[in-house]
Design a protein around this motif. Sequence first.
Motif, mmCIF file in Angstrom:
data_model
loop_
_atom_site.group_PDB
_atom_site.id
_atom_site.type_symbol
_atom_site.label_atom_id
_atom_site.label_comp_id
_atom_site.label_asym_id
_atom_site.label_seq_id
_atom_site.Cartn_x
_atom_site.Cartn_y
_atom_site.Cartn_z
ATOM 1 N N TRP A 225 0.805 -1.213 0.000
ATOM 2 C CA TRP A 225 0.000 0.000 0.000
ATOM 3 C C TRP A 225 0.844 1.271 0.000
ATOM 4 C CZ3 TRP A 225 -3.998 -2.294 -1.495
ATOM 5 C CH2 TRP A 225 -4.488 -3.454 -0.895
ATOM 6 N N THR A 250 -7.505 6.187 -4.599
ATOM 7 C CA THR A 250 -8.813 5.982 -3.976
ATOM 8 C C THR A 250 -8.972 4.539 -3.519
ATOM 9 O OG1 THR A 250 -9.772 7.680 -5.416
ATOM 10 C CG2 THR A 250 -11.305 6.169 -4.341
ATOM 11 N N PHE A 253 -6.815 3.699 -0.414
ATOM 12 C CA PHE A 253 -7.430 4.195 0.818
ATOM 13 C C PHE A 253 -8.612 3.307 1.222
ATOM 14 C CE2 PHE A 253 -5.691 8.675 0.091
ATOM 15 C CZ PHE A 253 -4.778 8.561 1.130
ATOM 16 N N TYR A 254 -9.378 2.871 0.238
ATOM 17 C CA TYR A 254 -10.514 1.994 0.543
ATOM 18 C C TYR A 254 -10.024 0.659 1.100
ATOM 19 C CZ TYR A 254 -14.543 -1.013 -0.036
ATOM 20 O OH TYR A 254 -15.557 -1.903 0.197
ATOM 21 N N THR A 256 -7.365 -0.048 2.637
ATOM 22 C CA THR A 256 -6.740 0.094 3.956
ATOM 23 C C THR A 256 -7.692 0.694 4.986
ATOM 24 O OG1 THR A 256 -5.749 2.205 3.249
ATOM 25 C CG2 THR A 256 -4.402 0.216 3.028
ATOM 26 N N LYS A 257 -8.956 0.760 4.620
ATOM 27 C CA LYS A 257 -10.032 1.199 5.529
ATOM 28 C C LYS A 257 -9.932 2.664 5.943
ATOM 29 C CE LYS A 257 -10.697 -3.491 7.304
ATOM 30 N NZ LYS A 257 -11.763 -3.808 6.316
ATOM 31 N N HIS A 258 -9.320 3.473 5.104
ATOM 32 C CA HIS A 258 -9.351 4.925 5.301
ATOM 33 C C HIS A 258 -10.526 5.460 4.468
ATOM 34 C CE1 HIS A 258 -5.244 3.994 6.574
ATOM 35 N NE2 HIS A 258 -5.289 5.113 7.274
ATOM 36 N N PHE A 259 -11.730 5.180 4.951
ATOM 37 C CA PHE A 259 -12.916 5.379 4.131
ATOM 38 C C PHE A 259 -13.224 6.852 3.874
ATOM 39 C CE2 PHE A 259 -13.934 1.179 6.216
ATOM 40 C CZ PHE A 259 -13.618 0.431 5.105
ATOM 41 N N ASN A 260 -12.974 7.712 4.824
ATOM 42 C CA ASN A 260 -13.253 9.129 4.596
ATOM 43 C C ASN A 260 -12.330 9.697 3.513
ATOM 44 O OD1 ASN A 260 -15.308 9.206 6.504
ATOM 45 N ND2 ASN A 260 -13.938 9.799 8.172
ATOM 46 N N GLU A 261 -11.051 9.303 3.555
ATOM 47 C CA GLU A 261 -10.122 9.752 2.519
ATOM 48 C C GLU A 261 -10.514 9.190 1.155
ATOM 49 O OE1 GLU A 261 -9.343 8.495 5.415
ATOM 50 O OE2 GLU A 261 -7.657 9.553 6.353
ATOM 51 N N ALA A 262 -10.902 7.920 1.149
ATOM 52 C CA ALA A 262 -11.333 7.302 -0.110
ATOM 53 C C ALA A 262 -12.573 8.004 -0.659
ATOM 54 C CB ALA A 262 -11.624 5.818 0.105
ATOM 55 N N ALA A 290 -18.375 4.847 4.314
ATOM 56 C CA ALA A 290 -18.250 6.171 4.935
ATOM 57 C C ALA A 290 -19.567 6.636 5.549
ATOM 58 C CB ALA A 290 -17.774 7.186 3.894
#
Length: 368
Positions: A225, A250, A253-254, A256-262, A290
């Motif tokens: 990642w 995008t 980020f998805y 790696t569970k960084h959903f707000n950033e994605a 999100a």
Amino acid sequence: MLKFWTTLDPHRRQLAVAAAVLAAALLAWWLPRFLVKADARITTPRLALESLTSTVLYFNGPALPWLVAQRPELLQPEDRDPRSDRARAFVQAVLNPKLFRQLDRRYRFDTLFLAGDPTQYRTLLEHLLETKDFTLTYVDHTSLVFKRNAPQAWSPEALRPVRARLTGVSKHDEAAFLALTGTKLVSARRAAEGKALLEEAIAIDPGVAEAWSGLAIEHMNRGAWGDALAAADQALAIDKQHLGALATKTQVFYATKHFNEAYALSRQLIERLPNDPNVLFKHAQIAHEAHAYKTEIEALEKLITLAEAEQRATTGYRLYLAQAYTAAGNGPPAIENFTRVLADPELPADQRKFAEESIQRIKSRIGQ
């Protein structure tokens, strides 16, 4: 607990696979915007078309205008009529392997010509790589060609005569050719060969965004990642509008569970590609995680509208839409969509049971 996005049976898998690599990006065509020379070897699939031999040819939608212009003898009369059943089926088959197999049983294709960005035909490509009855025999920056009963599969040696025909192109264009070819190889599960071409492209000209974007996809596919983000950022530093790099970032980020950033990046993609099914589906998937249920519902409803216009099945989308309405606490439209899902006679048994139980839970909750 909702099953949304977590249990994918074959009926719905085609929707998810089509969006799994959101590097969906170069949907206008396969060429970087910075290529300004009108060299047909670079700006058209001329090399691929000249190499093409076939008695019974399958091709995807972006290939048709080039076939009409340069290899019309490979086409059947109804191929030229977009209203014909055959033409519509050819276009739809890239998202529907079952339909492709129906076509293959009818016509018995000897050659498959897939032009443009692989994310446009991801579902069919994954099916071909799994079933292995067609063999990859040709790759360049524009196209993949598969053959039935091919004597041998594509190898790096097969690219040498293609590269030999690029004599006289600029180093920049040569690097772009290698970068786009390498990205196609990565998409076709030939990661080692693809990465080698991407690295060669960077060595020739590190200012080619496509090379860094392709490398980001290769890193992402391996789960590296951090390297994927670094390569995507390098592509965006060269071209801040680069859709492929933005889409890959995008997806990282998805994953790696960084959903707000994605979600923030996905909104940028949807603004630029508002009607692309792959981007819309992934946007809905990210919006769900999100908790942006209104956005999720809007994206799924648009997907249904587009699918109906193209006479494609909508059951998978409706199942997700019903669950999205459930998550948003809106019972009546959830029941309506679950009911429409149940009307599909091909609905798998586990999904039928889930839809029926969901309707009962919603009715109990809202007092019906």
